[in-house]
Structures are given as C-alpha cells and as structure tokens.
Design a protein around this motif. Structure first.
Motif, short mmCIF file in Angstrom:
data_model
loop_
_atom_site.label_atom_id
_atom_site.label_comp_id
_atom_site.label_asym_id
_atom_site.label_seq_id
_atom_site.Cartn_x
_atom_site.Cartn_y
_atom_site.Cartn_z
N ASP A 61 0.81 -1.21 0.00
CA ASP A 61 0.00 0.00 0.00
C ASP A 61 0.85 1.27 0.00
O ASP A 61 0.32 2.36 -0.16
CB ASP A 61 -0.91 0.03 1.24
N PHE A 62 2.16 1.13 0.16
CA PHE A 62 3.02 2.29 0.29
C PHE A 62 4.20 2.20 -0.67
O PHE A 62 4.46 1.15 -1.26
CB PHE A 62 3.54 2.41 1.74
N SER A 63 4.91 3.30 -0.80
CA SER A 63 6.08 3.34 -1.67
C SER A 63 7.17 4.18 -1.02
O SER A 63 6.92 4.87 -0.02
CB SER A 63 5.72 3.93 -3.04
N GLY A 64 8.37 4.12 -1.59
CA GLY A 64 9.46 4.93 -1.10
C GLY A 64 9.81 4.64 0.35
O GLY A 64 9.81 3.49 0.80
N ARG A 65 10.12 5.70 1.09
CA ARG A 65 10.54 5.55 2.48
C ARG A 65 9.44 4.94 3.34
O ARG A 65 9.73 4.14 4.25
CB ARG A 65 10.94 6.92 3.04
N GLN A 66 8.19 5.28 3.07
CA GLN A 66 7.11 4.70 3.87
C GLN A 66 7.09 3.18 3.74
O GLN A 66 6.90 2.47 4.73
CB GLN A 66 5.76 5.28 3.44
#
Length: 263
Positions: A226-231
């Motif tokens: 459900d998230f991308s990058g640092r998250q």
C-alpha cells in the motif's frame, strides 16, 4: 492528549498498585534518557519510597552526567527519593573475561554482551528491590515494548510494573516537558547505552521513533504494497521487527504431553 490527567492517572495507578501489593515503593534504573527520567519522576510523585539507581557500565560521560543531574534534582524536589550509584563496570569486565570472548568478536557475541549489560542491571534492580520491598519499575514505551521489541528479554524487559508502556515515544516527550525534566535529557538522542561505541536507537532500529509510530498506527489495516518509497521501507522494517519480537512478549512455550504418555 490530556497531559496532566495522564500524569495524575499514572501516579495514582502506581501508588494503588504498590499499596495493593503491600510494597513500600519503587526502584528505577536511571540512564540519563527520557524514558527513565519520566518514569522516575512519576514514581517520585506517588509520595512512596522511590530508589533511583544509576548503574554505569563503561558509560559515556554525557549519559552519566545527565543521569546524576536528574537524580540530584529529584532528590532535592521530593523527600521520598533516594539515590544510589552502583558501578557495574568491574563486574561486567569480570563476566566478559570469564566467558572468554575473542578479541575479534562476531556480531552475535557483541549483541550477547550488550544484552548481558542489560541483564546485569536487572539483577541489580531486583537485588535492591527485594532488600527494600520495592517494585522494579520498567521504563519501556509502547513502540519499544509492543511495536519493535527494542528491549532485552530478561534485561530491561524484566520488571514488576510498566507505567509508560501504553504511551508512544512522542507522548513520553510531552509528559517530560510537563514534568519539568531537564532540557538536556529532552534534547539528547535516544540510546540504550549498551555499547562501547555510541549507537543511537535510530541507528540500531533503522528508523526514527516518529517513523515507527506511523508504521505502528497503520500496521493492522495495511500491508507494504500500500506504500512506496521511504514509507514502504519503514513499514517493511516495522513488520520484520514486530514479527521477530513475538517471543519476547508471548508466554513461554510449554510442551503439552499427552495424558496417556504420563500413565
């Protein structure tokens, strides 16, 4: 958060628990960090006997200075507070030589020695707790105790009561400000103080407390996709640490033996 109401609630809870347990008060290990500063202040406000122990093991000077200044401040403010310094460095040095670790330590050996420091402090807290009829009072917060397991099993996780384990780290800072904890403690980078080299909590865990608090808040309703990058990185990190910590908080497994085998 209703800060003063939370403070009053914890202080009342501590006092009631000690009285029901027929204990005289509390013993708290003071490290110079924010969590132990808040817990020791809350314990002091109960009016019950509160023994603060500083237990350095090759400790950095800034940690020692903050711990000693905090203890002196509480002792001056509360008549029920007593302080004691127990230098565990010689004891730890003897232990390290006795278990015969190599000069070129492996990562597991270094971690085992770091955890041994925490367990040695636990033994010391229970020694003085038993002598004086005091409850060993934990200083872990919600993220550490129930999120990522950033504590030592049978070390700082070995306590009688845990007054701030329902609070996030950010909430502990809010309490610290309201309780008048020294600014030097509020500003210090969180560290467990278990290593010869300086290692902050963030360096060891791989994420900051605000990041971990976010991951903890969304963990049950979401997944990494459900998230991308640092998250996404932080979510995956939290997931890994949370799964790995279950042995620390679940009951000790007991082998169930079929009744017919016992006949």
């Amino acid at each position: 958060m209703q800060t003063q109401a939370v403070i009053d609630h914890i202080v009342d809870w501590l006092k009631t628990y000690a009285e029901n347990a027929r204990m005289k008060g509390f013993v708290v290990g003071v490290s110079g960090g924010i969590d132990s500063a808040v817990v020791s202040t809350l314990a002091a406000q109960t009016g019950l006997q509160t023994l603060l122990l500083e237990m350095p093991i090759r400790q950095k000077a800034d940690q020692v200075n903050r711990a000693q200044a905090h203890m002196a401040d509480l002792q001056a403010r509360y008549a029920n507070v007593q302080t004691l310094r127990v230098d565990l460095t010689p004891t730890f040095n003897t232990f390290q030589m006795t278990v015969d670790t190599d000069d070129d330590e492996h990562a597991n050996e270094k971690l085992a020695l770091a955890n041994a420091r925490s367990r040695l402090r636990m033994v010391t807290l229970y020694y003085y707790g038993q002598i004086h009829g005091l409850l060993v009072t934990g200083t872990g917060n919600k993220v550490e105790d129930f999120g990522v397991g950033f504590f030592t099993k049978y070390g700082d996780g070995g306590v009688d009561i845990s007054p701030i384990a329902a609070l996030l780290k950010s909430q502990v800072y809010t309490l610290a400000k309201a309780l008048g904890v020294a600014q030097s403690i509020q500003d210090a980078a969180p560290t467990d103080g278990l290593w010869d080299t300086e290692r902050t909590d963030e360096q060891q865990m791989g994420a900051s407390y605000p990041e971990l608090e976010w991951a903890m808040s969304v963990y049950k309703e979401h997944q990494a996709a459900d998230f991308s990058g640092r998250q996404r990185e932080v979510f995956e990190l939290f997931d890994r640490l949370h799964r790995a910590m279950q042995h620390k908080i679940n009951p000790i497994p007991v082998c169930a033996i079929p009744a017919d085998l016992l006949q």
